[in-house]
Design an enzyme around this catalytic site. Structure first.
Site, mmCIF file in Angstrom:
data_model
loop_
_atom_site.group_PDB
_atom_site.id
_atom_site.type_symbol
_atom_site.label_atom_id
_atom_site.label_comp_id
_atom_site.label_asym_id
_atom_site.label_seq_id
_atom_site.Cartn_x
_atom_site.Cartn_y
_atom_site.Cartn_z
ATOM 1 N N LYS A 277 95.611 -28.624 -97.278
ATOM 2 C CA LYS A 277 95.698 -30.069 -97.518
ATOM 3 C C LYS A 277 96.636 -30.720 -96.500
ATOM 4 C CE LYS A 277 98.784 -32.027 -99.812
ATOM 5 N NZ LYS A 277 99.796 -32.499 -100.777
ATOM 6 N N CYS B 55 93.574 -42.698 -113.564
ATOM 7 C CA CYS B 55 93.031 -41.402 -113.991
ATOM 8 C C CYS B 55 94.164 -40.368 -114.020
ATOM 9 C CB CYS B 55 91.909 -40.958 -113.059
ATOM 10 S SG CYS B 55 90.831 -39.686 -113.752
ATOM 11 N N CYS C 44 91.424 -44.481 -119.704
ATOM 12 C CA CYS C 44 89.981 -44.698 -119.636
ATOM 13 C C CYS C 44 89.594 -46.119 -120.033
ATOM 14 C CB CYS C 44 89.243 -43.689 -120.519
ATOM 15 S SG CYS C 44 89.469 -41.962 -119.999
ATOM 16 N N CYS D 30 89.553 -48.328 -117.083
ATOM 17 C CA CYS D 30 88.773 -47.842 -115.934
ATOM 18 C C CYS D 30 87.397 -48.506 -115.895
ATOM 19 C CB CYS D 30 88.620 -46.328 -116.008
ATOM 20 S SG CYS D 30 87.713 -45.629 -114.605
ATOM 21 N N CYS E 64 81.389 -42.357 -116.476
ATOM 22 C CA CYS E 64 82.239 -41.194 -116.207
ATOM 23 C C CYS E 64 81.968 -40.122 -117.244
ATOM 24 C CB CYS E 64 83.713 -41.594 -116.237
ATOM 25 S SG CYS E 64 84.838 -40.175 -116.067
#
Length: 282
Positions: free
Chosen positions: A190, A260, A267, A270, A276
């Site tokens: 990463k 998230c 949620c 969102c 989702c």
């Protein structure tokens, strides 16, 4: 007229045979030679029972989900936007010094909140953050400056080892390939992909941290559930268009910091709640 055409065909056949005999090759019907020399290309799924080409797998609703995440991230006010790695280096420093500072901020950021990484980098830069200054710094001083980043004792060791390698092998600069970067102590995939992106302005792959890993699995952006970030990177790069690779880390990290969340995701706030797979619906 029919007799004339038949005569012409016989003359043509005779001439062909004569030419063949003159050249020392057996007389062969023209059609037979053509069949052997001309390759016939079939379109996928046509002819000779060829199997149809299967479309590349991609997640359901991913484009709509991505666009909604962009909308939620439009204000750019997550910690990564204000104190992320790309905000921690001295933009006025010479390019070689800038690239070194990018790599150090990435090494410090592992298992550490952006706020803590940013503060540690500020303390280091106030001391003059270069390859030579770090090599001249004793371990205790370096430890005090980077504390309380995660695993700070190990990072003191890795920073000293990596900085020495950069001085000896790369003239004080950082490597310009992922393969060389991941060979440095304390540098993982990463960090390497982010270093390529930020320091070298080169998109070598998708940088997957815990946020990208978690959200990709929640949205089912991987064919099957992945356990590790590196597995997620490979899965995403298999289908996600390359022109989105640079954006996806910044986008999902901030989304993971604000909405998230690892525990108790928000949620209800969102925009993707209705599409989702992991959403907690009322």
């Amino acid at each position: 007229m029919a007799a004339g055409r038949a005569g012409a065909r016989r003359v043509g056949t005779a001439r062909g045979a004569a030419v063949s005999q003159i050249q020392g090759t057996p007389s062969t019907p023209r059609r037979s030679r053509r069949r052997k020399s001309v390759a016939i290309a079939y379109e996928p799924g046509q002819g000779d029972g060829a199997e149809p080409q299967r479309p590349r797998w991609e997640p359901k609703h991913w484009q709509e989900q991505l666009q909604r995440i962009r909308e939620m991230r439009r204000s750019r006010d997550a910690p990564v936007d204000e104190m992320g790695v790309d905000k921690c280096y001295d933009t006025s420093a010479p390019p070689q010094v800038m690239r070194y500072q990018v790599l150090l901020s990435l090494m410090l950021s592992s298992q550490t909140k952006d706020q803590v990484t940013s503060a540690a980098m500020l303390r280091l830069r106030q001391r003059g953050l270069t390859v030579d200054s770090v090599l001249q710094m004793d371990d205790a001083t370096l430890g005090r400056l980077i504390y309380p980043v995660g695993f700070w004792r190990n990072k003191v060791k890795y920073i000293k080892q990596t900085t020495a390698i950069l001085k000896q092998k790369y003239g004080g600069d950082i490597p310009s390939t992922v393969e060389e970067l991941v060979q440095l102590p304390g540098v993982g995939p990463k960090m390497a992909h982010l270093a390529m992106n930020i320091a070298w302005d080169s998109v070598s792959g998708i940088a997957v941290d815990t946020h990208v890993h978690r959200i990709s699995n929640r949205l089912k952006w991987v064919k099957k559930e992945t356990r590790y970030p590196e597995e997620t990177r490979v899965a995403l790069e298999d289908w996600l268009p390359r022109d989105l690779w640079r954006e996806i880390n910044w986008l999902l990290v901030g989304f993971g910091q604000q909405t998230c969340l690892p525990v108790n995701p928000r949620c209800s706030q969102c925009l993707n709640q209705d599409i989702c797979p992991a959403a907690k619906r009322p």
